[in-house]
Enzyme design. Structure first.
Site, PDB file in Angstrom:
ATOM      1  N   TRP A  74       0.904  -1.155   0.000  1.00  0.00           N
ATOM      2  CA  TRP A  74       0.000   0.000   0.000  1.00  0.00           C
ATOM      3  C   TRP A  74       0.939   1.200   0.000  1.00  0.00           C
ATOM      4  O   TRP A  74       1.589   1.487   0.996  1.00  0.00           O
ATOM      5  CB  TRP A  74      -0.869  -0.015   1.243  1.00  0.00           C
ATOM      6  CG  TRP A  74      -1.917   1.054   1.285  1.00  0.00           C
ATOM      7  CD1 TRP A  74      -3.160   1.014   0.739  1.00  0.00           C
ATOM      8  CD2 TRP A  74      -1.830   2.322   1.953  1.00  0.00           C
ATOM      9  NE1 TRP A  74      -3.834   2.174   1.007  1.00  0.00           N
ATOM     10  CE2 TRP A  74      -3.047   2.999   1.746  1.00  0.00           C
ATOM     11  CE3 TRP A  74      -0.832   2.958   2.688  1.00  0.00           C
ATOM     12  CZ2 TRP A  74      -3.295   4.267   2.256  1.00  0.00           C
ATOM     13  CZ3 TRP A  74      -1.071   4.230   3.197  1.00  0.00           C
ATOM     14  CH2 TRP A  74      -2.303   4.859   2.984  1.00  0.00           C
ATOM     15  N   ASN A 100       7.015  -3.099   6.204  1.00  0.00           N
ATOM     16  CA  ASN A 100       5.708  -2.465   6.427  1.00  0.00           C
ATOM     17  C   ASN A 100       5.940  -1.340   7.437  1.00  0.00           C
ATOM     18  O   ASN A 100       6.452  -1.603   8.523  1.00  0.00           O
ATOM     19  CB  ASN A 100       4.743  -3.535   6.971  1.00  0.00           C
ATOM     20  CG  ASN A 100       3.472  -2.959   7.573  1.00  0.00           C
ATOM     21  OD1 ASN A 100       2.874  -3.573   8.436  1.00  0.00           O
ATOM     22  ND2 ASN A 100       3.049  -1.798   7.137  1.00  0.00           N
ATOM     23  N   GLU A 476     -22.194   5.994   9.943  1.00  0.00           N
ATOM     24  CA  GLU A 476     -21.682   4.694   9.508  1.00  0.00           C
ATOM     25  C   GLU A 476     -22.315   4.271   8.181  1.00  0.00           C
ATOM     26  O   GLU A 476     -21.625   3.730   7.305  1.00  0.00           O
ATOM     27  CB  GLU A 476     -21.930   3.651  10.606  1.00  0.00           C
ATOM     28  CG  GLU A 476     -21.530   2.235  10.271  1.00  0.00           C
ATOM     29  CD  GLU A 476     -20.054   2.043   9.939  1.00  0.00           C
ATOM     30  OE1 GLU A 476     -19.241   2.980  10.134  1.00  0.00           O
ATOM     31  OE2 GLU A 476     -19.709   0.963   9.452  1.00  0.00           O
ATOM     32  N   GLU A 483     -17.219   4.205   0.960  1.00  0.00           N
ATOM     33  CA  GLU A 483     -15.965   3.457   0.833  1.00  0.00           C
ATOM     34  C   GLU A 483     -16.059   2.295  -0.148  1.00  0.00           C
ATOM     35  O   GLU A 483     -15.063   1.961  -0.785  1.00  0.00           O
ATOM     36  CB  GLU A 483     -15.410   3.006   2.187  1.00  0.00           C
ATOM     37  CG  GLU A 483     -16.173   1.950   2.910  1.00  0.00           C
ATOM     38  CD  GLU A 483     -15.567   1.621   4.278  1.00  0.00           C
ATOM     39  OE1 GLU A 483     -14.374   1.823   4.502  1.00  0.00           O
ATOM     40  OE2 GLU A 483     -16.328   1.127   5.130  1.00  0.00           O
TER      41      GLU A 483
END
Ligand code: AGP
Length: 603
Positions: A74, A100, A476, A483
């Site tokens: 990522w 990471n 939420e 998303e």
């Protein structure tokens, strides 16, 4: 973020690395790579895109080995290109490393290493680490790694291999997670347990500053001062089958349907614990203020707890966004109880907020799903949610399990403060135990919700409104939609709409209203009128329908009625299913939405 896997043993390392990386893909998925030790030396294969691209490249290369490390990325520093994909190699090509985290002093280190003749091939912060290992190597790989990481400032979890050490992987961590495991003739390493579930059930969770040597059949670990440590493995109760889709189209869909069990398991494990035992290790007598810290969906669960706990406990309770909390020099101290909520237990913003509060004398309870995670280790007391492994990047079952755990924790705190008698506590737990059945009832509405998604999936913007407990659920619902479907969605406190967002309303603006008899129904009706007067499209989720609601709503979904504390268990699954079907109809990557990662270990 990013995911790391390592293997040493008699099997084909590339197969284990690729299967492990596929299980870690939720941590990042813009590029990936492996380094394998073959009879011809270290072979590096890296690809832009998902693990499937890498798997194809490995197959085409036709190489195999018994030692290897792999990585799914990522991007933080440098574009997602093949050169920036991990593993990275030193100048000699004998050492390979995956990382990471973020090395904050990489610029100074790079300058210094360049001046000493090192050749860099990527724009990453990571590459300095492999050149540092090269500089420090004098025949002992563990020592070289220890000396290299001592020069790095920032966060790291790394795995390193060397052609002259065909039976060992060396790992180190600070700020980013790593777990290791060993069977009689194999050694494993990964960022997270799911990668290794098919091969091992007991794990060693590396502590901050530790260095580990992963060998076929054993692990050796040294603490931050270089002292050898006794390695105690911890059993993880997750079933490898939980990492399969079991007939559902996506992990998210499966995990939405797993909620009744996740909530029941969370309540059952905590219901069997006497409250005194659950809170042992804490001294609640000085507590005058409760502060919940969390990020994203976990923050919304924390906000639900704020609404439930303040009237229950008669104390100031505030839910704080962890990344903001840690930098605002919050007024916390010995009179503060911090409740940190995190599915992964590894979110760096939440961990740093906890560390800051602890340094000021606050006591900390962690509400965590991942056994052995950093938050579970660092909190003074832990409430585990029993949601099991969640693979979809969008949190679903862990959210409702968090709310179940927080509701129960609130009751414990009320009992501990003498605000509930034993019989009242028993009755409140009894009411809470209805939650799994309510979720089941809402899941039975899936075909109706899918039909609604069919009507709405082409709209580019949405507004979600709710009051009281339904406000965090509106947030939420909007987060889930944006998303996974990439549709712009805003969650708002319904009463705030007239202070700005009302300007957005027109005849093509869908407004999702959460309406309950339990939370200011008259006021919400007025807010619906305001939307209607501006020709907005009202999609109403209601657990109580009267003629006025029926008349105002353009589209209506009837939810089962419940008591106030059970509202999260009726509204949430409906909102999740709506977002899921909208995204599915749009054809987005539901389980691995663009730009996201499941566990966010960078600030
Ligand atoms: C929600 O769908 C996201 N996965 C994200 O907002 C998540 O809740 C957040 O990153 C916090 O993660 P945590 O619970 O593991 O700390």
């Amino acid at each position: 973020m990013c995911g790391i896997v390592g293997y040493v043993g008699p099997k084909r390392a590339e197969e284990i690395l690729l299967s492990g990386l596929a299980r870690l893909e939720y941590r990042g998925y813009d590029s990936a790579g492996v380094a394998l030790l073959t009879p011809n030396g270290l072979r590096l294969i890296r690809q832009v895109g998902k693990i499937s691209n890498l798997a194809q490249a490995v197959q085409e290369a036709g190489i195999t080995g018994n030692l290897g490390i792999g990585h799914t990325r990522w991007a933080t520093h440098g574009l997602p290109t093949e050169e920036n994909a991990h593993p990275h190699c030193d100048c000699t090509g004998k050492i390979a490393l995956v990382h990471n985290g973020i090395i904050e002093n990489h610029r100074e280190l790079r300058e210094e290493l360049l001046s000493r003749g090192h050749r860099f091939r990527s724009q990453t912060d990571t590459e300095v680490l492999v050149h540092l290992v090269e500089e420090e190597y004098r025949g002992d790989l563990v020592e070289a790694v220890r000396r290299a990481v001592a020069r790095a400032v920032g966060a790291y979890a790394i795995a390193v291999v060397h052609v002259d050490h065909p039976q060992e992987i060396v790992a180190a961590r600070l700020g980013s997670p790593l777990v290791a495991a060993a069977t009689p003739d194999e050694g494993f390493l990964a960022s997270d347990v799911p990668a290794l579930l098919p091969y091992a059930r007991a794990f060693y969770f590396l502590e901050e500053g530790e260095v580990a040597q992963i060998l076929p059949g054993g692990l050796r670990v040294w603490d931050r001062h270089g002292r050898p440590k006794e390695v105690r493995l911890r059993e993880v109760p997750w079933d490898p089958l939980s990492a399969e889709k079991a007939g559902f189209r996506h992990f998210m869909e499966k995990e939405i349907h797993e909620q009744p069990r996740a909530i029941a398991d969370t309540l059952r494990s905590e219901l069997s614990t006497p409250w005194e035992e659950g809170l042992s290790g804490l001294d609640l007598s000085p507590v005058e203020h409760i502060c919940l810290v969390a990020c994203g969906t976990s923050y919304h669960a924390a906000l639900v707890a704020e609404y439930l706990w303040e009237p229950l406990l008669g104390l100031p309770v505030s839910a704080e966004i962890a990344s903001e909390f840690r930098y605002k020099n919050p007024a916390v101290g010995e009179k503060t109880l911090v409740v940190a909520v995190s599915q992964s237990g590894e979110t760096i913003d939440t961990l740093m907020a906890v560390r800051g509060a602890k340094a000021k004398g606050a006591q900390v309870i962690g509400v965590v799903n991942v056994v052995g995670s950093a938050l579970a280790r660092e909190a003074h007391a832990v409430f585990y949610t029993r949601a099991g492994l969640e693979i979809g990047v969008a949190a679903t079952k862990t959210f409702t399990a968090q709310i179940a755990a927080l509701e129960l924790l609130g009751l414990w705190l009320a009992r501990a403060r003498g605000l509930l008698r034993e019989e009242e506590l028993r009755q409140a737990k009894e009411r809470l135990s209805r939650a799994p059945r309510l979720v089941e009832e809402v899941l039975e509405l899936a075909p109706q919700i899918e039909a609604l998604a069919q009507k709405f999936y082409t709209y580019p913007n949405f507004l979600y409104l709710g009051r009281g407990l339904l406000y965090p659920l509106a947030l939420e619902g909007a987060l889930k939609l944006k998303e996974i479907s990439y549709i712009h969605a805003e969650g708002y406190a319904a009463g705030e709409m007239k202070h700005g967002p009302i300007a957005l309303i027109h005849e093509a603006m869908p407004v999702v209203v959460l309406y309950s008899a339990q939370e200011l129904p008259e006021k919400v009706l007025s807010n619906m009128q305001e939307v209607r007067a501006r020709r907005g499209i009202l999609l109403v989720l209601a657990d109580h329908v009267n003629p006025e609601v029926e008349e105002l709503a353009d589209h209506l979904l009837r939810l089962p009625p419940s008591s106030r504390e059970l509202l999260p268990f009726t509204f949430t699954p409906a909102l999740q299913l709506f977002a899921y079907h909208v995204a599915r109809l749009k054809g987005t990557d539901v389980d691995q939405p663009r730009n996201l990662a499941k566990t966010v270990t960078v600030e």
